[in-house]
Design an enzyme around this catalytic site. Structure first.
Site, PDB file in Angstrom:
ATOM      1  N   GLY A   1      21.705   4.685  -5.542  1.00 28.13           N
ATOM      2  CA  GLY A   1      22.422   3.533  -4.991  1.00 28.13           C
ATOM      3  C   GLY A   1      23.619   3.992  -4.170  1.00 28.13           C
TER       4      GLY A   1
ATOM      5  N   GLY B   1       0.805  -1.219   0.000  1.00 32.36           N
ATOM      6  CA  GLY B   1       0.000   0.000   0.000  1.00 32.36           C
ATOM      7  C   GLY B   1       0.837   1.268   0.000  1.00 32.36           C
TER       8      GLY B   1
ATOM      9  N   SER C   1      22.606  -2.283 -10.393  1.00 32.23           N
ATOM     10  CA  SER C   1      23.622  -2.156 -11.452  1.00 32.23           C
ATOM     11  C   SER C   1      22.971  -1.778 -12.790  1.00 32.23           C
ATOM     12  CB  SER C   1      24.439  -3.434 -11.590  1.00 32.23           C
ATOM     13  OG  SER C   1      25.037  -3.761 -10.351  1.00 32.23           O
TER      14      SER C   1
ATOM     15  N   MET D   1       6.371   4.040  -3.719  1.00 32.00           N
ATOM     16  CA  MET D   1       7.843   4.019  -3.805  1.00 32.00           C
ATOM     17  C   MET D   1       8.274   4.696  -5.098  1.00 32.00           C
ATOM     18  SD  MET D   1      10.440   0.775  -3.768  1.00 32.00           S
ATOM     19  CE  MET D   1      12.203   1.129  -3.830  1.00 32.00           C
TER      20      MET D   1
ATOM     21  N   TYR E   1      27.390  -2.517   2.944  1.00 31.78           N
ATOM     22  CA  TYR E   1      28.133  -1.452   2.250  1.00 31.78           C
ATOM     23  C   TYR E   1      29.051  -0.699   3.215  1.00 31.78           C
ATOM     24  CZ  TYR E   1      24.657  -2.371  -1.419  1.00 31.78           C
ATOM     25  OH  TYR E   1      23.838  -2.979  -2.348  1.00 31.78           O
TER      26      TYR E   1
ATOM     27  N   GLY F   1      15.868   5.917  -7.588  1.00 32.42           N
ATOM     28  CA  GLY F   1      16.525   6.194  -6.302  1.00 32.42           C
ATOM     29  C   GLY F   1      18.034   6.214  -6.483  1.00 32.42           C
TER      30      GLY F   1
ATOM     31  N   ASN G   1      17.996 -10.779  -5.084  1.00 30.41           N
ATOM     32  CA  ASN G   1      18.732 -11.916  -5.662  1.00 30.41           C
ATOM     33  C   ASN G   1      18.016 -13.246  -5.441  1.00 30.41           C
ATOM     34  OD1 ASN G   1      21.149 -10.465  -6.626  1.00 30.41           O
ATOM     35  ND2 ASN G   1      21.492 -10.052  -4.444  1.00 30.41           N
TER      36      ASN G   1
ATOM     37  N   HIS H   1      19.225  -9.562   1.592  1.00 24.49           N
ATOM     38  CA  HIS H   1      20.194  -9.178   0.547  1.00 24.49           C
ATOM     39  C   HIS H   1      20.457 -10.313  -0.442  1.00 24.49           C
ATOM     40  CE1 HIS H   1      23.650  -6.095   0.002  1.00 24.49           C
ATOM     41  NE2 HIS H   1      23.378  -6.665  -1.141  1.00 24.49           N
TER      42      HIS H   1
ATOM     43  N   SER I   1      25.863   6.956  -7.756  1.00 20.00           N
ATOM     44  CA  SER I   1      26.903   7.923  -8.113  1.00 20.00           C
ATOM     45  C   SER I   1      27.271   8.732  -6.879  1.00 20.00           C
ATOM     46  CB  SER I   1      26.426   8.872  -9.225  1.00 20.00           C
ATOM     47  OG  SER I   1      27.496   9.736  -9.560  1.00 20.00           O
TER      48      SER I   1
END
Ligand SMILES: NC(=O)c1ccc[n+]([C@@H]2O[C@H](COP(=O)([O-])OP(=O)(O)OC[C@H]3O[C@@H](n4cnc5c(N)ncnc54)[C@H](OP(=O)(O)O)[C@@H]3O)[C@@H](O)[C@H]2O)c1
Length: 323
Positions: free
Chosen positions: A19, A10, A210, A13, A49, A17, A162, A111, A263
């Site tokens: 990364g 609901g 990617s 999004m 990360y 976006g 994944n 992930h 970026s």
């Protein structure tokens, strides 16, 4: 603005976006702040990360300097492979929340479906250097623990990353909550069309990682084709007065695939956001779809040329399994 989709939870999004994989500590804070200033509202993060504290500082500064509120942002993070045990899931999520300086996440993903040995070593290894796996916890058991985070109000939506179609089906069968997204590698050389169609039928969005072909991946070899230098894409870009990056991002949002280019360069952050003022024709959309290559996947952990995790029973990318 490049638009938004409504997830099966609901919540809305944004289709585009920022990364943050390989965005270094000294750079990512400014990148996130700048992204918020130029209009990004969605940021893709992950515990692995190693930069969520700096991302959090960028979020706080960006909100302070622009007046953008927390509820206007859409923040995604991901549960790492060493935290799949149901008893570890909430703690891992709380750590991410504390690092990002947030009270809740908009979206929390598993992930990868395959688990590593429990603990605080993110790449646990045996003495001979082999990665230590945990095979007794299934991806679906981890999913059921993620569902509890929604009940507790720590996360608004939950999803996968994944995962293959068999693993998604198992969750749909045994879970109470449907995954909202499956974040997977996706770009014109590996377009994930079969998985996209499968997910669409189940009400799950593909979130493309990617999307520029991960040109910074440490294991790139000189002979591999470079998406951003593809002559046919350069021609389409020239005809629209746009860059190749803008064309491949536009292609994704036109096919309703959520996209998260990374970026830390302020000009490129703006460039990647500036994709709402042109449209690709259906001929161009089909042409881009025709660039798919069976060997187009570039993000697969490898050691000495071999799949690092391919022998894990829950590893998602399997020979003979189309998607
Ligand atoms: N779930 C997963 O397993 C998974 C795996 C991989 C990635 N991801 C997520 O997806 C995000 C994006 O994927 P990615 O980082 O692998 O690769 P990507 O977004 O395809 O490419 C990023 C690279 O392209 C450069 N770049 C960015 N904009 C550009 C432009 N307009 N022109 C030319 N070069 C440009 C960046 O350099 P500069 O920074 O110098 O601009 C960086 O080197 C990640 O950051 C992460 O959030 C998730």
């Amino acid at each position: 603005m490049s638009g938004a989709v409504t997830l099966n939870s609901g919540f809305s999004m944004p289709l585009l976006g920022l990364g943050t994989w390989q965005s270094k500590a000294g750079e990512v804070e400014a990148a996130v702040k700048h992204a918020i200033k130029v209009g990004y509202r969605s940021i893709d993060c992950a515990a692995i990360y190693g930069n969520e504290t700096e991302v959090g500082a960028g979020l706080a500064q960006g909100m302070k300097e622009t007046g953008v509120k927390r509820e206007d942002l859409f923040i995604t993070s991901k549960l790492w492979n060493t935290k799949h045990h149901p008893d570890d899931v909430e703690g891992a999520c709380q750590k991410t929340l504390s690092d990002l300086g947030l009270a809740y996440l908009d979206l929390y993903l598993i992930h990868w479906p395959h688990a590593f040995r429990r603990g605080d070593d993110v790449f646990p290894k045996s003495e001979d250097g082999a990665l230590l796996f945990e095979t007794s916890v299934t991806p679906t058991e981890t999913w059921l623990a993620l569902e509890k985070l929604v009940e507790k109000g720590l996360v608004r939506s939950i999803g996968l990353s994944n995962f293959n179609s068999l693993q998604i089906n198992d969750i749909l069968e045994k879970g109470k909550i449907k995954p909202c997204v499956n974040q997977v590698e996706c770009h014109p050389y590996f377009n994930q069309e079969p998985l996209r169609k499968f997910c669409e039928e189940k009400g799950i969005f593909i979130m493309a990682y990617s999307p520029l072909g991960a040109p910074q991946r440490p294991w790139a070899t000189p002979d591999e084709p470079k998406l951003l230098e593809d002559p046919k894409l350069m021609e389409i870009a020239k005809n629209h007065g746009k860059t190749v990056a803008q064309v491949v991002l536009r292609w994704q949002i036109q096919r309703q695939v959520i996209v998260i280019p990374k970026s830390v360069n302020l000009n490129r952050i703006e460039e990647n956001f500036s994709i709402s003022d042109f449209t690709l024709s259906s001929e161009n959309m089909e042409l881009l779809a025709s660039f798919h290559r069976a060997d187009g996947r570039v993000v697969e952990p490898r050691v000495n040329g071999k799949s690092r995790d391919g022998h894990h029973p829950h590893y998602p990318f399997r020979d003979g399994l189309e998607f």
